[in-house]
Write a protein that holds these residues in place. Structure first.
Motif, mmCIF file in Angstrom:
data_model
loop_
_atom_site.group_PDB
_atom_site.id
_atom_site.type_symbol
_atom_site.label_atom_id
_atom_site.label_comp_id
_atom_site.label_asym_id
_atom_site.label_seq_id
_atom_site.Cartn_x
_atom_site.Cartn_y
_atom_site.Cartn_z
ATOM 1 N N LYS A 3 -14.302 -12.263 23.875
ATOM 2 C CA LYS A 3 -13.119 -12.622 23.100
ATOM 3 C C LYS A 3 -12.123 -11.480 23.158
ATOM 4 O O LYS A 3 -12.469 -10.312 22.954
ATOM 5 C CB LYS A 3 -13.488 -12.905 21.647
ATOM 6 N N VAL A 4 -10.852 -11.816 23.397
ATOM 7 C CA VAL A 4 -9.784 -10.826 23.451
ATOM 8 C C VAL A 4 -8.997 -10.911 22.148
ATOM 9 O O VAL A 4 -8.449 -11.961 21.812
ATOM 10 C CB VAL A 4 -8.861 -11.055 24.663
ATOM 11 N N MET A 5 -8.948 -9.803 21.435
ATOM 12 C CA MET A 5 -8.315 -9.775 20.121
ATOM 13 C C MET A 5 -7.226 -8.698 20.095
ATOM 14 O O MET A 5 -7.500 -7.523 20.320
ATOM 15 C CB MET A 5 -9.368 -9.477 19.050
ATOM 16 N N ALA A 6 -5.996 -9.106 19.835
ATOM 17 C CA ALA A 6 -4.893 -8.158 19.682
ATOM 18 C C ALA A 6 -4.777 -7.768 18.218
ATOM 19 O O ALA A 6 -4.843 -8.625 17.329
ATOM 20 C CB ALA A 6 -3.585 -8.779 20.162
ATOM 21 N N ILE A 7 -4.621 -6.474 17.965
ATOM 22 C CA ILE A 7 -4.383 -5.999 16.610
ATOM 23 C C ILE A 7 -2.927 -5.554 16.556
ATOM 24 O O ILE A 7 -2.542 -4.556 17.171
ATOM 25 C CB ILE A 7 -5.359 -4.870 16.240
ATOM 26 N N SER A 8 -2.112 -6.331 15.839
ATOM 27 C CA SER A 8 -0.666 -6.182 16.000
ATOM 28 C C SER A 8 0.089 -6.350 14.690
ATOM 29 O O SER A 8 -0.291 -7.154 13.826
ATOM 30 C CB SER A 8 -0.160 -7.217 17.014
ATOM 31 N N ASN A 9 1.136 -5.573 14.565
ATOM 32 C CA ASN A 9 2.164 -5.721 13.537
ATOM 33 C C ASN A 9 3.313 -4.844 14.005
ATOM 34 O O ASN A 9 3.089 -3.678 14.343
ATOM 35 C CB ASN A 9 1.651 -5.269 12.166
ATOM 36 N N GLN A 10 4.517 -5.375 14.065
ATOM 37 C CA GLN A 10 5.618 -4.579 14.611
ATOM 38 C C GLN A 10 5.989 -3.401 13.721
ATOM 39 O O GLN A 10 6.665 -2.478 14.159
ATOM 40 C CB GLN A 10 6.846 -5.452 14.874
ATOM 41 N N LYS A 11 5.531 -3.423 12.458
ATOM 42 C CA LYS A 11 5.767 -2.297 11.569
ATOM 43 C C LYS A 11 4.808 -1.159 11.916
ATOM 44 O O LYS A 11 3.637 -1.384 12.202
ATOM 45 C CB LYS A 11 5.553 -2.712 10.114
ATOM 46 N N GLY A 12 5.315 0.050 11.897
ATOM 47 C CA GLY A 12 4.473 1.210 12.143
ATOM 48 C C GLY A 12 3.759 1.654 10.879
ATOM 49 O O GLY A 12 4.177 1.334 9.757
ATOM 50 N N GLY A 13 2.675 2.389 11.036
ATOM 51 C CA GLY A 13 1.991 2.972 9.895
ATOM 52 C C GLY A 13 1.228 2.014 9.020
ATOM 53 O O GLY A 13 0.981 2.302 7.837
ATOM 54 N N ASP A 143 -6.930 -14.062 22.785
ATOM 55 C CA ASP A 143 -7.359 -15.329 22.183
ATOM 56 C C ASP A 143 -6.868 -15.420 20.745
ATOM 57 O O ASP A 143 -6.619 -16.512 20.239
ATOM 58 C CB ASP A 143 -8.895 -15.425 22.192
ATOM 59 N N SER A 144 -6.773 -14.261 20.090
ATOM 60 C CA SER A 144 -6.379 -14.263 18.684
ATOM 61 C C SER A 144 -5.710 -12.939 18.329
ATOM 62 O O SER A 144 -5.788 -11.959 19.071
ATOM 63 C CB SER A 144 -7.603 -14.487 17.780
ATOM 64 N N ILE A 145 -5.070 -12.933 17.177
ATOM 65 C CA ILE A 145 -4.366 -11.744 16.700
ATOM 66 C C ILE A 145 -4.824 -11.426 15.283
ATOM 67 O O ILE A 145 -4.841 -12.310 14.414
ATOM 68 C CB ILE A 145 -2.833 -11.925 16.770
ATOM 69 N N LEU A 146 -5.204 -10.185 15.079
ATOM 70 C CA LEU A 146 -5.541 -9.684 13.748
ATOM 71 C C LEU A 146 -4.345 -8.864 13.266
ATOM 72 O O LEU A 146 -3.876 -7.974 13.971
ATOM 73 C CB LEU A 146 -6.815 -8.835 13.806
ATOM 74 N N ILE A 147 -3.866 -9.164 12.068
ATOM 75 C CA ILE A 147 -2.637 -8.552 11.560
ATOM 76 C C ILE A 147 -2.954 -7.645 10.380
ATOM 77 O O ILE A 147 -3.278 -8.131 9.289
ATOM 78 C CB ILE A 147 -1.627 -9.633 11.130
ATOM 79 N N PRO A 148 -2.863 -6.322 10.561
ATOM 80 C CA PRO A 148 -2.996 -5.430 9.409
ATOM 81 C C PRO A 148 -1.699 -5.431 8.597
ATOM 82 O O PRO A 148 -0.608 -5.359 9.157
ATOM 83 C CB PRO A 148 -3.241 -4.046 10.044
ATOM 84 N N VAL A 149 -1.826 -5.491 7.292
ATOM 85 C CA VAL A 149 -0.670 -5.510 6.402
ATOM 86 C C VAL A 149 -0.856 -4.432 5.349
ATOM 87 O O VAL A 149 -1.801 -4.487 4.554
ATOM 88 C CB VAL A 149 -0.515 -6.888 5.721
ATOM 89 N N GLN A 150 0.030 -3.451 5.360
ATOM 90 C CA GLN A 150 -0.045 -2.383 4.365
ATOM 91 C C GLN A 150 0.401 -2.905 3.004
ATOM 92 O O GLN A 150 1.349 -3.697 2.910
ATOM 93 C CB GLN A 150 0.829 -1.206 4.781
ATOM 94 N N CYS A 151 -0.284 -2.482 1.965
ATOM 95 C CA CYS A 151 0.050 -2.932 0.614
ATOM 96 C C CYS A 151 1.270 -2.184 0.092
ATOM 97 O O CYS A 151 1.167 -1.212 -0.679
ATOM 98 C CB CYS A 151 -1.150 -2.736 -0.311
ATOM 99 N N GLU A 152 2.433 -2.617 0.536
ATOM 100 C CA GLU A 152 3.692 -1.994 0.160
ATOM 101 C C GLU A 152 4.768 -3.059 0.075
ATOM 102 O O GLU A 152 4.574 -4.207 0.496
ATOM 103 C CB GLU A 152 4.104 -0.940 1.188
ATOM 104 N N TYR A 153 5.940 -2.697 -0.449
ATOM 105 C CA TYR A 153 7.072 -3.623 -0.477
ATOM 106 C C TYR A 153 7.444 -4.035 0.946
ATOM 107 O O TYR A 153 7.258 -3.278 1.897
ATOM 108 C CB TYR A 153 8.277 -2.971 -1.151
#
Length: 259
Positions: A3-13, A143-153
């Motif tokens: 399985k190919v998994m991209a870990i992506s979010n255009q926001k840095g940090g 195949d899929s994308i995992l999106i990290p989201v920082q707990c911020e505004y």
């Protein structure tokens, strides 16, 4: 095939590289064969795993733009026991190089990893903080994308922009791309902001959001300076427990799916 998994979010940090390294390591610790592709010109995953061995080492740029077989760019690591394709500053020019191509510029990574997909259970791509052609290549190959989201505004605003890109990729180059999950990072239960953002993200995206969130943890910040994942650096830390929980969730969500 793996399985190919991209870990992506255009926001840095937001924790993309930290998640890439520690999810890859977590999967390896439970016996999975894992390849981590550093797809960011900053090369933080490469540095964080001590894979920047010498200047003659082939990188993902060599693979994409110079025709080097990906097998020649793979660096095997013993601790954690994963393989990594390193990146360096040369990758910063890849977007411009790709843009000059007439055909197939969105599928360079997909074609590059095709010969080795069946050698791994998981191939994880640590994506750059942008929405350019590198990111499009990663999403086309995945195949899929995992999106990290920082707990911020503005957390939801960043995800919304990424979802637009995902829909575009689904329409143009990868109709089978799925959202693997949304991961809350840098969560601090002591702050009202973290709690509010967590609630908002969970209300908006429901079951897509992982039950495990990643806390602010100094050990997670220290581990890359030693070339280790959190599981080697401090396996008893709260960061290690959180990524172990995430690994378990990822495996559970994929237990009924073959790739």
């Amino acid at each position: 095939m793996g399985k190919v998994m991209a870990i992506s979010n255009q926001k840095g940090g937001v924790g993309k590289t930290t998640t890439s390294i520690n999810l890859a390591s977590g999967l390896a610790h439970v016996g999975k064969k894992v390849l981590l592709i550093d797809f960011d010109s900053q090369g933080n995953a490469t540095q964080g795993l001590g894979a920047n061995q010498n200047n003659s080492q082939a990188t993902i740029y060599s693979v994409l733009m110079e025709g080097v077989p990906i097998q020649q760019a793979i660096v095997p690591k013993v601790n954690p026991r994963i393989d990594i394709v390193p990146a360096n500053i040369n990758l910063a020019g890849a977007d411009l190089d790709m843009d000059k191509m007439e055909y197939g510029k969105e599928e360079l990574l997909k074609k590059a990893i095709a010969p080795i997909r069946d050698q791994y259970d998981y191939i994880i791509i640590d994506c750059p903080p942008s929405l350019g052609l590198l990111n499009t290549n990663a999403l086309t190959a995945a195949d899929s994308i995992l999106i990290p989201v920082q707990c911020e505004y503005y957390a939801l605003e960043g995800v919304t922009q990424l979802l637009i890109t995902i829909r575009l990729v689904q329409r143009t180059s990868n109709r089978n791309l799925k959202i693997e999950g949304i991961l809350l990072t840098m969560f601090d239960i002591r702050t009202r902001l973290s709690v509010d953002v967590s609630q908002d993200v969970r209300q908006t995206f429901g079951k897509l959001v992982y039950q495990n969130s990643i806390p602010r943890n100094v050990k997670l910040s220290e581990a890359p300076s030693r070339g280790m994942s959190i599981f080697e650096y401090d396996p008893k830390s709260t960061g290690a427990k959180a990524y172990a929980g995430l690994t378990e969730e990822v495996l559970k969500r994929n237990s009924k799916t073959n790739y």
